[in-house]
Scaffold this motif. Structure first.
Motif, PDB file in Angstrom:
ATOM      1  N   ASP A  46       0.911  -1.177   0.082  1.00 58.77           N
ATOM      2  CA  ASP A  46       0.033  -0.074  -0.106  1.00 58.77           C
ATOM      3  C   ASP A  46       0.734   1.234   0.011  1.00 58.77           C
ATOM      4  O   ASP A  46       0.648   2.166  -0.795  1.00 58.77           O
ATOM      5  N   ILE A  47       1.706   1.510   0.837  1.00 59.25           N
ATOM      6  CA  ILE A  47       2.485   2.657   0.845  1.00 59.25           C
ATOM      7  C   ILE A  47       3.448   2.974  -0.311  1.00 59.25           C
ATOM      8  O   ILE A  47       3.596   4.053  -0.665  1.00 59.25           O
ATOM      9  N   ARG A  48       3.877   1.709  -0.771  1.00 58.60           N
ATOM     10  CA  ARG A  48       4.834   1.646  -2.070  1.00 58.60           C
ATOM     11  C   ARG A  48       4.051   2.280  -3.184  1.00 58.60           C
ATOM     12  O   ARG A  48       4.291   3.218  -3.880  1.00 58.60           O
ATOM     13  N   LEU A  82       4.402   5.894  -5.219  1.00 63.85           N
ATOM     14  CA  LEU A  82       4.605   5.696  -6.508  1.00 63.85           C
ATOM     15  C   LEU A  82       3.595   6.547  -7.308  1.00 63.85           C
ATOM     16  O   LEU A  82       3.769   7.391  -8.349  1.00 63.85           O
ATOM     17  N   MET A  83       2.145   6.555  -6.947  1.00 68.81           N
ATOM     18  CA  MET A  83       1.250   7.349  -7.375  1.00 68.81           C
ATOM     19  C   MET A  83       1.416   8.657  -7.466  1.00 68.81           C
ATOM     20  O   MET A  83       1.073   9.458  -8.031  1.00 68.81           O
ATOM     21  N   LEU A  84       1.829   9.285  -6.111  1.00 70.49           N
ATOM     22  CA  LEU A  84       1.922  10.550  -5.782  1.00 70.49           C
ATOM     23  C   LEU A  84       3.172  11.046  -6.585  1.00 70.49           C
ATOM     24  O   LEU A  84       2.940  12.055  -7.396  1.00 70.49           O
ATOM     25  N   LEU A  85       4.084  10.241  -6.841  1.00 72.95           N
ATOM     26  CA  LEU A  85       5.398  10.593  -7.885  1.00 72.95           C
ATOM     27  C   LEU A  85       5.107  10.827  -8.961  1.00 72.95           C
ATOM     28  O   LEU A  85       5.726  11.809  -9.674  1.00 72.95           O
ATOM     29  N   LEU A  86       4.065   9.879  -9.530  1.00 70.23           N
ATOM     30  CA  LEU A  86       3.753  10.046 -10.989  1.00 70.23           C
ATOM     31  C   LEU A  86       3.003  11.559 -11.267  1.00 70.23           C
ATOM     32  O   LEU A  86       3.036  11.990 -12.238  1.00 70.23           O
TER      33      LEU A  86
END
Length: 117
Positions: free
Chosen positions: A15-17, A21-25
């Motif tokens: 979940d955290i990874r 990743l979605m935020l960084l995208l």
């Protein structure tokens, strides 16, 4: 390290990874403090998972003073980028991803200010 389908999907399974990743995208680069604030997870927990993503070659980091900033690795294979983009499109309007974006948008003292909160 070479990214394989199994390592990519293992990374996305936590979940955290996945949330990081979605935020960084959606953002060019984020500080650990921003990712911690957005996800509501403890800083050591977020940092540990970001280190795993870095070891896999999915994210790159840079230091700026006391802060470590992360971004999607600029040299990812096209198939990895495609999987990440499709995943982002699939979760764009779902919690907790929408909640993460909302929390980040209202975070006081973002790194562009003098210091993180």
């Amino acid at each position: 390290m070479t990214i394989t389908p199994s390592t990519l999907f293992a990374a996305l399974a936590h979940d955290i990874r996945l949330r990081c990743l979605m935020l960084l995208l959606r953002h060019d680069e984020l500080c650990v403090c921003e990712l911690t604030h957005a996800t509501g997870a403890a800083q050591p927990h977020v940092s540990r998972h970001l280190a795993q993503l870095r070891e896999l070659g999915l994210v790159a980091d840079r230091r700026a003073g006391l802060w470590v900033h992360y971004r999607i690795h600029p040299e990812l294979p096209a198939w990895v980028v495609a999987v990440l983009r499709e995943t982002a499109a699939g979760v764009a309007d779902q919690a907790p991803f929408t909640d993460d974006d909302q929390a980040l948008s209202t975070m006081p003292n973002r790194p562009s200010a003098a210091r993180c909160a």
